[in-house]
Scaffold this motif. Structure first.
Motif, mmCIF file in Angstrom:
data_model
loop_
_atom_site.group_PDB
_atom_site.id
_atom_site.type_symbol
_atom_site.label_atom_id
_atom_site.label_comp_id
_atom_site.label_asym_id
_atom_site.label_seq_id
_atom_site.Cartn_x
_atom_site.Cartn_y
_atom_site.Cartn_z
ATOM 1 N N PRO A 112 0.830 -1.213 0.000
ATOM 2 C CA PRO A 112 0.000 0.000 0.000
ATOM 3 C C PRO A 112 0.863 1.262 0.000
ATOM 4 O O PRO A 112 1.366 1.674 1.037
ATOM 5 N N CYS A 170 1.685 5.134 -0.110
ATOM 6 C CA CYS A 170 1.010 6.360 0.311
ATOM 7 C C CYS A 170 0.603 7.193 -0.897
ATOM 8 O O CYS A 170 1.356 7.333 -1.867
ATOM 9 N N LYS A 171 -0.594 7.775 -0.826
ATOM 10 C CA LYS A 171 -1.156 8.442 -2.001
ATOM 11 C C LYS A 171 -0.316 9.631 -2.466
ATOM 12 O O LYS A 171 -0.217 9.893 -3.668
ATOM 13 N N TYR A 177 2.931 -2.436 -6.233
ATOM 14 C CA TYR A 177 2.311 -1.456 -5.355
ATOM 15 C C TYR A 177 0.805 -1.388 -5.590
ATOM 16 O O TYR A 177 0.305 -1.717 -6.670
ATOM 17 N N SER A 223 -2.698 3.577 -2.162
ATOM 18 C CA SER A 223 -3.444 3.618 -0.910
ATOM 19 C C SER A 223 -4.267 4.895 -0.807
ATOM 20 O O SER A 223 -3.915 5.929 -1.382
ATOM 21 N N TYR A 260 -4.581 6.141 2.097
ATOM 22 C CA TYR A 260 -3.993 6.738 3.293
ATOM 23 C C TYR A 260 -2.840 7.674 2.931
ATOM 24 O O TYR A 260 -2.200 7.535 1.886
ATOM 25 N N ARG A 289 0.824 9.862 4.030
ATOM 26 C CA ARG A 289 2.091 9.706 4.739
ATOM 27 C C ARG A 289 1.895 10.057 6.215
ATOM 28 O O ARG A 289 1.215 11.025 6.546
ATOM 29 N N ARG A 305 -0.490 3.565 7.992
ATOM 30 C CA ARG A 305 -1.244 2.571 7.225
ATOM 31 C C ARG A 305 -0.754 2.432 5.791
ATOM 32 O O ARG A 305 -1.312 1.661 5.019
ATOM 33 N N CYS A 306 0.271 3.192 5.411
ATOM 34 C CA CYS A 306 0.789 3.095 4.041
ATOM 35 C C CYS A 306 2.309 3.229 4.051
ATOM 36 O O CYS A 306 2.895 3.868 4.922
ATOM 37 N N ASN A 354 7.906 3.281 8.091
ATOM 38 C CA ASN A 354 7.445 2.019 7.515
ATOM 39 C C ASN A 354 7.501 0.859 8.507
ATOM 40 O O ASN A 354 6.841 -0.169 8.295
ATOM 41 N N VAL A 391 4.051 0.667 9.947
ATOM 42 C CA VAL A 391 3.113 0.146 8.943
ATOM 43 C C VAL A 391 3.233 -1.366 8.841
ATOM 44 O O VAL A 391 2.223 -2.085 8.824
#
Length: 253
Positions: free
Chosen positions: A127, A129-130, A191, A194, A196, A198, A202-203, A216, A219
């Protein structure tokens, strides 16, 4: 007969998925079984440039980290510049991606066995991070490539990856129209984009400031705990719709 087959099929799916998941029970502080990875993480004080965040616990060596920063790395005979010079801002993300792949000991919950000549394990559906995915896409959209999946399909006749016949060099945005298309499609779903952000715990972040600690680790602990607490074993989720349909057909028989 159908009534007897449904429980058996469910049992077979559960057993197969558990075997794959349990092939690696150590989910924290582990290295993949791959071409250039160390057998276990340890300190590496001389990691190079963008790989330095992992110097306290690294699955890569200093020499590997140096190779990762070259335009054409001898680690895999792979060049980023297969469609002309890649923009530095874009290349930065690929180096961080490589450093994460080679150096991180925090990918255990997503490690899977594979049958490939150059590695026995890979990570899948990490996952991401976006913000990391979005910025990667933004910084690369004007660079050029000729493929939407870089795992396979290259022309290796020269010893290095070249665009295969019939392909055309176009902007990244042409081959990867969205951030998800880039992050998920580039390396065959290594990948997963996600929802979620930073710092959420959760990512996974591609890169981080080592002075602030390694985010990380938290996570990996979260997902490892979820797995050990009885969450669905890896690999079962895509099969659930098919199993549900089978059950409905049985009920309607």
């Amino acid at each position: 007969m159908a009534q007897r087959l449904i429980p058996l099929l469910l049992l077979l799916v559960w057993t197969a998925s558990m075997c794959r998941a349990r092939a690696r029970t150590d989910l924290l502080n582990v290295c993949m079984d791959a071409k250039h990875h160390k057998t276990k993480p340890g300190p590496e004080d001389k990691l190079h440039d963008q790989c330095t965040p992992w110097k306290e616990k690294a699955c890569c060596s200093a020499s590997t980290s140096q190779e990762l920063h070259k335009d054409t790395s001898l680690l895999y005979n792979f060049t980023w510049d297969h469609c002309g010079k890649m923009e530095p801002a874009c290349k930065r993300h690929f180096i961080q991606d490589n450093c994460l792949y080679e150096c991180s000991p925090n990918l255990g919950p997503w490690i899977w066995e594979v049958n490939q000549s150059w590695r026995k394990e890979r990570f899948l559906h990490v996952p991401l991070c976006k913000e990391d995915c979005q910025q990667w896409w933004e910084d690369c959209r004007t660079s050029y490539t000729c493929k939407s999946n870089w795992h396979r399909g290259w022309d290796w006749t020269s010893g290095f990856n070249k665009c295969p016949a019939g392909t055309t060099c176009r902007t990244f945005e042409t081959y990867f129209p969205t951030p998800a298309a880039l992050c998920e499609g580039l390396w065959s779903h290594s990948y997963k984009l996600s929802n979620y952000s930073r710092g959420s715990g959760r990512c996974i972040q591609l890169w981080f400031d080592p002075a602030q600690g390694n985010p990380n680790e938290e996570v990996a602990r979260f997902y490892a705990l979820a797995m050990s607490a009885g969450a669905l074993p890896r690999g079962v989720e895509p099969l659930l719709p098919s199993l549900a349909l089978m059950q409905q057909l049985w009920l309607l028989r």
